[in-house]
Every structure is written in C-alpha cells, then in structure tokens.
Design an enzyme around this catalytic site. Structure first.
Site, PDB file in Angstrom:
ATOM      1  N   GLU A 245       1.034  -1.148  -0.251  1.00  0.00           N
ATOM      2  CA  GLU A 245       0.043   0.302   0.203  1.00  0.00           C
ATOM      3  C   GLU A 245       1.125   1.232   0.194  1.00  0.00           C
ATOM      4  O   GLU A 245       1.874   1.279   0.195  1.00  0.00           O
ATOM      5  CB  GLU A 245      -0.733   0.128   1.002  1.00  0.00           C
ATOM      6  CG  GLU A 245      -1.810  -0.744   1.698  1.00  0.00           C
ATOM      7  CD  GLU A 245      -3.059  -0.871   2.496  1.00  0.00           C
ATOM      8  OE1 GLU A 245      -2.768  -0.115   3.250  1.00  0.00           O
ATOM      9  OE2 GLU A 245      -2.976  -2.363   2.188  1.00  0.00           O
ATOM     10  N   LYS A 247       2.203   4.437   2.043  1.00  0.00           N
ATOM     11  CA  LYS A 247       2.519   4.670   2.640  1.00  0.00           C
ATOM     12  C   LYS A 247       2.257   6.224   2.711  1.00  0.00           C
ATOM     13  O   LYS A 247       2.654   7.160   2.025  1.00  0.00           O
ATOM     14  CB  LYS A 247       3.819   4.958   3.646  1.00  0.00           C
ATOM     15  CG  LYS A 247       3.615   5.693   4.835  1.00  0.00           C
ATOM     16  CD  LYS A 247       4.598   4.245   5.734  1.00  0.00           C
ATOM     17  CE  LYS A 247       5.055   4.702   6.887  1.00  0.00           C
ATOM     18  NZ  LYS A 247       4.939   6.231   7.363  1.00  0.00           N
ATOM     19  N   ARG A 252      -2.837   9.630  11.650  1.00  0.00           N
ATOM     20  CA  ARG A 252      -3.242   8.420  11.826  1.00  0.00           C
ATOM     21  C   ARG A 252      -4.441   8.218  12.513  1.00  0.00           C
ATOM     22  O   ARG A 252      -5.123   9.608  13.232  1.00  0.00           O
ATOM     23  CB  ARG A 252      -2.617   7.150  12.596  1.00  0.00           C
ATOM     24  CG  ARG A 252      -3.509   6.064  12.949  1.00  0.00           C
ATOM     25  CD  ARG A 252      -3.006   5.332  12.021  1.00  0.00           C
ATOM     26  NE  ARG A 252      -3.041   3.765  12.201  1.00  0.00           N
ATOM     27  CZ  ARG A 252      -2.217   2.662  12.518  1.00  0.00           C
ATOM     28  NH1 ARG A 252      -1.590   3.011  12.336  1.00  0.00           N
ATOM     29  NH2 ARG A 252      -3.020   1.272  12.488  1.00  0.00           N
ATOM     30  N   ARG A 267      -3.927   8.511  16.623  1.00  0.00           N
ATOM     31  CA  ARG A 267      -3.141   7.133  17.209  1.00  0.00           C
ATOM     32  C   ARG A 267      -2.937   7.139  18.241  1.00  0.00           C
ATOM     33  O   ARG A 267      -2.611   5.871  18.527  1.00  0.00           O
ATOM     34  CB  ARG A 267      -1.557   8.091  16.522  1.00  0.00           C
ATOM     35  CG  ARG A 267      -0.029   7.562  17.043  1.00  0.00           C
ATOM     36  CD  ARG A 267      -0.413   6.267  16.017  1.00  0.00           C
ATOM     37  NE  ARG A 267       1.207   5.182  16.253  1.00  0.00           N
ATOM     38  CZ  ARG A 267       1.440   5.137  17.512  1.00  0.00           C
ATOM     39  NH1 ARG A 267       1.050   5.285  19.055  1.00  0.00           N
ATOM     40  NH2 ARG A 267       2.889   4.957  17.502  1.00  0.00           N
ATOM     41  N   GLU A 297      -5.184   7.165   6.853  1.00  0.00           N
ATOM     42  CA  GLU A 297      -4.360   8.285   7.517  1.00  0.00           C
ATOM     43  C   GLU A 297      -5.556   9.747   6.863  1.00  0.00           C
ATOM     44  O   GLU A 297      -5.793   9.583   4.909  1.00  0.00           O
ATOM     45  CB  GLU A 297      -3.097   8.033   6.694  1.00  0.00           C
ATOM     46  CG  GLU A 297      -2.261   8.897   7.214  1.00  0.00           C
ATOM     47  CD  GLU A 297      -1.445   8.435   7.735  1.00  0.00           C
ATOM     48  OE1 GLU A 297      -1.981   7.195   8.624  1.00  0.00           O
ATOM     49  OE2 GLU A 297      -0.376   9.121   8.316  1.00  0.00           O
ATOM     50  N   PHE A 337      -7.406   2.186   4.518  1.00  0.00           N
ATOM     51  CA  PHE A 337      -6.965   1.314   5.025  1.00  0.00           C
ATOM     52  C   PHE A 337      -7.387  -0.023   5.457  1.00  0.00           C
ATOM     53  O   PHE A 337      -6.513  -1.337   5.377  1.00  0.00           O
ATOM     54  CB  PHE A 337      -4.887   1.218   5.034  1.00  0.00           C
ATOM     55  CG  PHE A 337      -4.587   1.749   5.887  1.00  0.00           C
ATOM     56  CD1 PHE A 337      -4.881   1.332   7.256  1.00  0.00           C
ATOM     57  CD2 PHE A 337      -4.211   2.938   5.876  1.00  0.00           C
ATOM     58  CE1 PHE A 337      -4.428   1.840   8.451  1.00  0.00           C
ATOM     59  CE2 PHE A 337      -3.473   3.979   7.234  1.00  0.00           C
ATOM     60  CZ  PHE A 337      -3.816   3.458   8.401  1.00  0.00           C
ATOM     61  N   ARG A 412       3.184  -4.441  17.461  1.00  0.00           N
ATOM     62  CA  ARG A 412       4.118  -3.587  16.595  1.00  0.00           C
ATOM     63  C   ARG A 412       4.541  -5.137  15.945  1.00  0.00           C
ATOM     64  O   ARG A 412       5.354  -5.980  16.676  1.00  0.00           O
ATOM     65  CB  ARG A 412       4.688  -2.769  16.985  1.00  0.00           C
ATOM     66  CG  ARG A 412       5.567  -2.406  15.881  1.00  0.00           C
ATOM     67  CD  ARG A 412       6.588  -1.890  16.590  1.00  0.00           C
ATOM     68  NE  ARG A 412       6.586  -0.287  16.855  1.00  0.00           N
ATOM     69  CZ  ARG A 412       6.160   0.949  16.138  1.00  0.00           C
ATOM     70  NH1 ARG A 412       6.039   0.887  15.475  1.00  0.00           N
ATOM     71  NH2 ARG A 412       5.715   2.183  16.790  1.00  0.00           N
ATOM     72  N   LYS A 418       7.089  -1.440   7.339  1.00  0.00           N
ATOM     73  CA  LYS A 418       7.140  -0.143   6.526  1.00  0.00           C
ATOM     74  C   LYS A 418       8.357  -0.366   5.984  1.00  0.00           C
ATOM     75  O   LYS A 418       9.668  -0.444   6.126  1.00  0.00           O
ATOM     76  CB  LYS A 418       6.700   1.225   7.463  1.00  0.00           C
ATOM     77  CG  LYS A 418       7.785   1.275   8.759  1.00  0.00           C
ATOM     78  CD  LYS A 418       7.517   2.172   9.447  1.00  0.00           C
ATOM     79  CE  LYS A 418       7.873   2.022  11.016  1.00  0.00           C
ATOM     80  NZ  LYS A 418       7.456   2.514  12.311  1.00  0.00           N
TER      81      LYS A 418
HETATM   82  P1  ATP Z   1       4.331   4.500  14.940  1.00  0.00           P
HETATM   83  O1  ATP Z   1       3.216   4.762  14.070  1.00  0.00           O
HETATM   84  O2  ATP Z   1       4.658   2.829  13.688  1.00  0.00           O
HETATM   85  O3  ATP Z   1       5.010   3.831  16.022  1.00  0.00           O
HETATM   86  P2  ATP Z   1       5.814   6.816  13.511  1.00  0.00           P
HETATM   87  O4  ATP Z   1       5.153   7.980  14.491  1.00  0.00           O
HETATM   88  O5  ATP Z   1       7.356   6.849  13.218  1.00  0.00           O
HETATM   89  O6  ATP Z   1       5.529   4.622  13.381  1.00  0.00           O
HETATM   90  P3  ATP Z   1       5.849   5.762  10.155  1.00  0.00           P
HETATM   91  O7  ATP Z   1       6.898   4.888  11.235  1.00  0.00           O
HETATM   92  O8  ATP Z   1       6.487   7.025   9.625  1.00  0.00           O
HETATM   93  O9  ATP Z   1       5.167   6.846  11.926  1.00  0.00           O
HETATM   94  O10 ATP Z   1       4.819   5.050  10.159  1.00  0.00           O
HETATM   95  C1  ATP Z   1       3.706   4.253  10.415  1.00  0.00           C
HETATM   96  C2  ATP Z   1       2.417   4.866  10.269  1.00  0.00           C
HETATM   97  O11 ATP Z   1       2.204   4.965   8.649  1.00  0.00           O
HETATM   98  C3  ATP Z   1       1.401   4.406  10.918  1.00  0.00           C
HETATM   99  O12 ATP Z   1       1.045   4.513  12.160  1.00  0.00           O
HETATM  100  C4  ATP Z   1      -0.060   5.245  10.165  1.00  0.00           C
HETATM  101  O13 ATP Z   1      -0.439   6.559  10.078  1.00  0.00           O
HETATM  102  C5  ATP Z   1       0.426   5.722   8.444  1.00  0.00           C
HETATM  103  N1  ATP Z   1       0.489   5.353   7.087  1.00  0.00           N
HETATM  104  C6  ATP Z   1       0.085   5.855   6.243  1.00  0.00           C
HETATM  105  N2  ATP Z   1      -0.170   4.733   5.030  1.00  0.00           N
HETATM  106  C7  ATP Z   1      -0.222   3.844   5.706  1.00  0.00           C
HETATM  107  C8  ATP Z   1      -0.994   2.344   5.494  1.00  0.00           C
HETATM  108  N3  ATP Z   1      -1.520   2.709   3.958  1.00  0.00           N
HETATM  109  N4  ATP Z   1      -1.590   1.536   6.082  1.00  0.00           N
HETATM  110  C9  ATP Z   1      -0.704   1.676   7.637  1.00  0.00           C
HETATM  111  N5  ATP Z   1      -0.032   2.934   8.751  1.00  0.00           N
HETATM  112  C10 ATP Z   1       0.030   4.081   7.437  1.00  0.00           C
END
Ligand code: ATP
Length: 579
Positions: A245, A247, A252, A267, A297, A337, A412, A418
């Site tokens: 998918e 990103k 979130r 989130r 998102e 998603f 997690r 990712k």
């Molecule tokens: P996390 O939320 O995993 O603690 P983070 O805040 O540092 O990490 P990233 O590592 O950049 O964020 O990536 C995770 C986030 O990506 C998810 O929490 C969600 O908000 C976002 N995201 C964007 N597109 C998608 C997708 N297609 N599926 C799931 N999450 C997505």
C-alpha cells in the site's frame, strides 16, 4: 476504600525508585479495592478521571486551586501564593496549611464523584462553581489527602505508573502472579479503557476478560508496523505475496460510525473529531453501513492540482480554533486502509484480504474518503518500481501487509512492514525518544541552563525506559529555553522508578515528553542501558539531533522500543554489508 488509604498508597508509590516495588505496592492497593471502585482507583493511578478518548479533563488552573485552598483556610490568596513561591508545589502548600486537620471519612468513590462534578462544570459562572466544589471536598480532608487531591486537580500527581505495570498489578491482585497480563492486555487493546478492564476482571473474572469484544465508540489500540530495509527481505519475511500500500504522511485516524454519530480518534487514542469536519460529513455519505470502524490516514491535499501536501502542511490542521477557515484552505482527504468492525461483526480476527475486500464494498470511493491505493505482488522489482513511483509523487514510501494476518490491536509486528524513503548516509528511519533528564549547559549554552537532553527508548516487556542518546543539537536558542521550561515543570529529585540509566543527568524529569531524533547510525556503547545485557555494552545513537518539536501525538509508551533499536542495528549492519 477510604480516600485516606489511597493517599497512603500514593505516598508509598511516590517514594519508590524501583519498578518492582511499585508493582508490589499497586497490587496490594488493587487487592483492597471493592468491585464498584476498582475502575476509579485505576483511573486515579493513571492520573485521570476517565480514559483520554472520553475527553473529560479536570485540569484546574493553579490560580483556581490556590483560591480554593485560601477559602478553606480562611486566609487571603496572597498567603497561598507566597507559600507556593517558596515551596514550588501546591500539594505541599495545602499539606502545610491543613496541618492539624483530622483525617476524613471520605470514600474513594465520593471523592471521585465530586471531582467528576468539577470536570463536567462548564459555561458561565463555572469558575466560581469549580472553586466551591473543590473547597467543599478539601474542607473535609486531612493534610495528606489535601496534598494528593490538590496535585491531582492541577495535573501534577506524577506517580509515573505505566499501563503495563497496572496490568501486571491487576493480575497479581486477582490471582497472585502476572499470568493474566496477556489476556488483560488483549482486552485493553480492544477498548482502551483500563478502568473498564479492571472492573470486568473484578466483576466477571477472567471469563469476562476472555469474552471482551470491540465496541463502537471505544477506540481500538492501533496496529503498528515493523521495518525492513528492502523489498527482497519483505517478501522473504511474509513468505510470498503481500499487499503493497501507499504510505501516506498525515494523521492516523480511526473512524467510528454509529448510525449518524461519527467519532475520530488519533494515533494516541484521543478524540479528535472536531478537527475533521469534512471527513465527518463524508463518512455519513460514503460509508454504506449503519455501524463501522475503519482506519486510515488523513492528510491535506491541493484541490487545484490534486497533489498531496507534506506533513508540515497537514499538521496546521491540528488546532482548536479557526478550523473552518483552515478546512477551506487545506481540505483533508482520508485514505482508508483497514476495516475493524461492521454492523455487529468483529473484523479484527479476519484476514487482511477479507478486511480489504469488505472495505472496498462498504466504502464508496469519493472525493473525501478514498481507499488507499495498492498493488499485490511478490516480485521485489515490481515492488521497488511502485515504491519509486510513489516517492516521486511525494509519498513517504510503502506499507506491506501480510495477506492472511488478522488485525492485532496494539501490536507492532511483521504483519505490517514499512519501507520509507531512506536518507543517504543516515539511518533510514528516525527514532522517537522519551526525555528522562537534561544536562546543564556548559560553554555557549551555560546561559540557558541546559545543554543536552537525555533520551530513552521503551522496553515494553518490563515497562521501563532505557537510555540511548544524549542529544545536544537540532534546537534553536529559543527552543532550548522553551524545552528547559517544559522539562522543569516535570523535574523530580531522584531517578524515576521506571527509568533504567547508568548516566546521572544534572536534572531528572518524569518520562513524559517524546521527541523525534535523527542519527547517523546505531553504535554499541557501554554507557547506555538500551540493549545492555550483563557485561555486554548497550546501544547508542551516533550524532543524534532533534527534529521538529515535542511529539504531542505520542505518549512515552509510544516511543521507539528497545527491540526496534536492536532490529535497526541488525538491519544497518546488513545494509552496510550489501553496499
Ligand atoms: P508508528 O506509528 O509505527 O509508531 P511513526 O509514528 O514513526 O510510527 P511511521 O514509522 O512513519 O510513523 O509509520 C507508521 C504510520 O504510517 C502509521 O501509524 C500510519 O499513521 C501511517 N500510514 C500511512 N499509510 C499507511 C497505510 N497504508 N497503512 C498503515 N499505516 C499507514
């Protein structure tokens, strides 16, 4: 339980610097609780009246609390103010001014209900009412009770207890050991309400906990992703085809629909519905189900060009006022998603593919709510082509999802992986650390009284924070001053019980603020406790620098985990070998 008893426990909790002791004290405290008060005692331990998503905050301004104390003691406000200046803690002020007052007969539930009354009072005249209510409770309190109530209402209880420690302690209170932790955690992940979990355990036993279900209106703790350095590794890990998918880089959002009532949670599971009027409106038109929970998102897009804006633009929508105007300037789109619930059916247990198919059926793809784009593939070349195309369009990278995996609330793991744009010569991902202390400035920074921050990652098994970096760059002069002010509000005389550190900063602070850090690489280090086993050195960030500002969307427990750092270290070695 009498509130005086609870105050005794708080005193014990406050004086310990060891997490294990904290666990023992808490489990004894829970053991003494009656069924109808356990939820309230759990909320008090979390330093709140209800879970964050209910949006009930007591947070009384210090001035109002001072007036309530003055009223009870029948003195002028000046007396309270001057003592506060001297002591720096309104709780201690109340305690000293209440000296000689005898203990109250107040029950925990009575105090809780009175505090709830304060929290729910709003509108014209509410300030005087709040003061009167607080004075009413305080007038019945002993010095110790007053100390904790005053700290609680002004948001400065600072017991520093983590949710996992509460879960462990509930288990011990019920069955004598931690064996129920996993089941309790599962229930907590589904409802995000620790008081409700505790009450269910006390009322219905483990059977009730096992039968716990998703409820529309209660946010589900969000599933999170692991990271891997290449498409090959991702395919290997998921064992074949996966859904790739786009990103998106925005907020979130977990959307709950109950008939025409829509709620959107962030989130960190706070209710943020007011921030997204256009999505709320679209949800009523585009979701073809009476009740549903979906995730996606939300991000700003340019209506003229159809392009997505970077996060720095989207973040401007995070505000309390002027939402309407900004919604016109930067309208949001929500790319959905995942689907977790539809009309009585819990989808979290179903496979990703089933959830996605149902999502495509239920959501009418429209202008505001869109289904996240994806391809399904097991070909690394095709995946990287897709990745490059998305990155060229300004997206952050890809999210690869295992086709047969359930939605694991709060976990997690490698069901989601990712892969982000990597920064040449630097770690491919940023790290979120919790601030646990700071060092007074030397040299040029001496005038600010702060020169470096002590950052820690989270060990989610032990519920402790382990140090990983001393961060001394990335902030402007004004920001150093600002961050010191913030940290000083949460400083504590000794190392907090949940912090594991070999380093002694000049000032310890409660683990509270999360910041994002960029670094060049992860190295082994004898001075940090992250990843340290016996005599083996731990891990540290090389050349860490702070990016952005404090992450208000993350709680300390949402910081990068120790496990993730160790995995990133392995990944980094791997990448170095390949190049
Ligand atoms: P996390 O939320 O995993 O603690 P983070 O805040 O540092 O990490 P990233 O590592 O950049 O964020 O990536 C995770 C986030 O990506 C998810 O929490 C969600 O908000 C976002 N995201 C964007 N597109 C998608 C997708 N297609 N599926 C799931 N999450 C997505």
């Amino acid at each position: 339980m009498k509130f005086s008893k609870l105050a005794d426990y708080f005193e014990k909790l406050e004086s310990t610097t060891k997490r294990l002791e904290m666990f023992e004290i808490l489990s004894n405290m829970f053991k003494e609780a009656e069924i109808d008060e356990i939820d309230k005692i759990v909320y008090f331990s979390q330093e709140r009246l209800l879970p964050p998503f209910k949006g009930v905050e007591i947070g009384m301004a210090e001035k109002l609390v001072e007036r309530a104390i003055a009223k009870v003691c029948n003195v002028g406000i000046g007396k309270v103010e001057s003592l506060y200046k001297k002591m720096g803690d309104l709780g201690l002020v109340a305690e000293s001014m209440f000296k000689g007052r005898s203990g109250s007969k107040l029950d925990v539930t009575v105090v809780y209900n009175e505090l709830m009354k304060i929290a729910k009072t709003s509108g014209p005249g509410s300030i005087e009412l709040k003061i009167n209510y607080l004075a009413g409770i305080l007038s019945k309190c002993s010095p110790k009770e007053a100390k904790y109530i005053v700290r609680f209402v002004s948001g400065r209880l600072r017991l520093g207890i983590g949710d996992p420690t509460i879960l462990d302690s509930l288990s011990k209170a019920k069955v004598g050991d931690r064996s129920l932790r996993e089941e309790l955690e599962r229930a907590y992940n589904l409802c995000s309400d620790l008081g409700l979990v505790a009450q269910t355990l006390f009322k219905e036993g483990i059977k009730g906990i096992k039968e716990f279900k998703v409820t529309v209106g209660n946010p589900i703790r969000m599933a999170l992703a692991e990271r891997l350095p290449s498409a090959e590794e991702i395919i290997k890990k998921v064992g074949g085809k996966c859904s790739v998918e786009a990103k998106y880089d925005g907020f979130r959002a977990q959307l709950h629909k109950k008939g025409d009532e829509i709620e959107i949670f962030s989130r960190n599971l706070e209710r943020t519905t007011h921030m997204f009027p256009e999505i709320v409106k679209a949800a009523k038109e585009q979701i073809r189900a009476k009740d549903a929970i979906l995730e996606g998102e939300a991000l700003a897009y340019n209506e003229e060009t159809g392009e997505l804006f970077p996060f720095q633009v989207t973040i401007q929508r995070k505000r309390k006022h002027g939402i309407k105007e900004l919604a016109e300037e930067y309208p949001l789109r929500m790319f959905v998603f995942d689907l977790l619930y539809v009309d009585g059916v819990d989808y979290t247990k179903k496979s990703y593919e089933e959830r996605r198919k149902a999502l495509e059926r239920i959501v009418k793809d429209g202008d505001v709510i869109k289904i996240a784009e994806r391809i399904v593939s097991d070909d690394p070349k095709e995946i990287m082509r897709y990745f490059d195309e998305l990155v060229a369009r300004g997206l952050e990278g890809i999210m690869c999802k295992k086709l047969d995996s359930p939605y694991q609330a709060g976990a997690r793991n490698f069901n989601w992986i990712k892969l982000k744009r990597s920064y040449k010569g630097e770690l491919a991902d940023t790290i979120d650390v919790v601030l646990v202390g700071y060092f007074k400035g030397r040299g040029a920074r001496a005038k600010f009284g702060i020169g470096a921050l002590l950052g820690a990652v989270y060990d989610d098994k032990l519920d402790v924070f382990k140090t990983v970096a001393k961060i001394g760059s990335g902030l402007s002069e004004e920001r150093w001053v600002e961050i010191r002010k913030l940290l000083d509000e949460t400083k504590v005389p000794n190392k907090p019980a949940r912090v594991d550190s070999l380093i002694e900063p000049d000032v310890w602070v409660e683990p509270n603020y999360v910041i994002t850090v960029k670094a060049d690489e992860i190295t082994r280090s004898p001075v940090h406790t992250c990843g340290r086993k016996g005599d083996e050195p731990g891990f540290a960030l090389r050349f860490p620098r702070m990016t952005g500002w404090i992450r208000e969307d993350k709680k300390p427990e949402d910081a990068t985990t120790e496990k993730e750092i160790m995995e990133m270290f392995k990944m980094q070695k791997h990448v170095n070998l390949q190049t």
